[in-house]
Design a protein around this motif. Structure first.
Motif, PDB file in Angstrom:
ATOM      1  N   VAL A   1       0.828  -1.208   0.000  1.00 12.05           N
ATOM      2  CA  VAL A   1       0.000   0.000   0.000  1.00 12.05           C
ATOM      3  C   VAL A   1       0.863   1.259   0.000  1.00 12.05           C
ATOM      4  O   VAL A   1       0.503   2.271  -0.597  1.00 12.05           O
ATOM      5  CB  VAL A   1      -0.970  -0.017   1.207  1.00 12.05           C
ATOM      6  CG1 VAL A   1      -1.648   1.321   1.389  1.00 12.05           C
ATOM      7  CG2 VAL A   1      -1.991  -1.113   1.032  1.00 12.05           C
TER       8      VAL A   1
ATOM      9  N   THR B   1      -2.536   6.553   1.056  1.00 13.26           N
ATOM     10  CA  THR B   1      -1.933   5.403   1.724  1.00 13.26           C
ATOM     11  C   THR B   1      -2.480   5.197   3.129  1.00 13.26           C
ATOM     12  O   THR B   1      -2.698   4.051   3.538  1.00 13.26           O
ATOM     13  CB  THR B   1      -0.403   5.538   1.782  1.00 13.26           C
ATOM     14  OG1 THR B   1      -0.068   6.757   2.417  1.00 13.26           O
ATOM     15  CG2 THR B   1       0.200   5.481   0.410  1.00 13.26           C
TER      16      THR B   1
ATOM     17  N   SER C   1      -4.359   1.772   3.817  1.00 10.07           N
ATOM     18  CA  SER C   1      -3.725   0.818   4.735  1.00 10.07           C
ATOM     19  C   SER C   1      -4.585   0.599   5.973  1.00 10.07           C
ATOM     20  O   SER C   1      -4.667  -0.523   6.481  1.00 10.07           O
ATOM     21  CB  SER C   1      -2.316   1.269   5.114  1.00 10.07           C
ATOM     22  OG  SER C   1      -2.351   2.518   5.760  1.00 10.07           O
TER      23      SER C   1
ATOM     24  N   SER D   1       3.624   1.424   5.912  1.00 11.14           N
ATOM     25  CA  SER D   1       3.311   2.151   4.671  1.00 11.14           C
ATOM     26  C   SER D   1       4.013   3.502   4.647  1.00 11.14           C
ATOM     27  O   SER D   1       4.432   3.964   3.586  1.00 11.14           O
ATOM     28  CB  SER D   1       1.804   2.314   4.494  1.00 11.14           C
ATOM     29  OG  SER D   1       1.278   3.280   5.369  1.00 11.14           O
TER      30      SER D   1
END
Length: 145
Positions: free
Chosen positions: A16, A25, A29, A47
């Motif tokens: 991700v 993100t 995530s 991430s």
């Protein structure tokens, strides 16, 4: 965390974290970690840690997406993009928007196999490194002796 959950957390966070869309993100995530019952904080942290790769991989994902979908040659050098915006900024935004969507689609195609591969690479490593979990009754039996 068990080796399985830690391996899945790192794999999901890593995949991700390199999505070629800036700003999604954290949301992505968090949603995936909640869906698969992973540690949300650890997934978001991973991430964030791989986000420098997001900047490095954005252009390759966009080029791959352009070739996947046959969108034609799109020039992505700074000078050529400036020229595109000077000539017709609406067309430049349209082309770059389509290119970015193609990059996201290419990431989506690659993300599942690469995430699975990363999971299966990390799992045996983490099983060796992390301490073994003791059964719940083993600690009480040890204390009674």
């Amino acid at each position: 965390m068990t080796p399985r959950s830690l391996s899945a957390t790192v794999a999901v966070g890593s995949v991700v974290g390199v999505v070629p869309a800036i700003g999604v993100t954290t949301l992505l995530s968090t949603a995936l970690a909640a869906r698969f019952r992973l540690n949300i904080a650890a997934t978001v942290l991973v991430s964030y840690l791989v986000q420098p790769l997001q900047l490095l991989l954005a252009i390759p994902f966009i080029r791959l997406g352009i070739s996947f979908f046959g969108l034609g040659e799109l020039r992505l050098t700074l000078d050529e993009m400036q020229l595109m915006f000077q000539e017709d900024w609406l067309e430049a935004i349209s082309k770059l928007w389509m290119a970015n969507l193609a990059g996201i689609a290419a990431w989506a195609v690659i993300s599942v196999p690469s995430g699975a591969g990363l999971y299966f690479i990390l799992l045996p490593l983490l099983q060796r490194v992390l301490p073994k979990a003791e059964p719940a009754g083993a600690e009480a039996a040890t204390l009674e002796l």
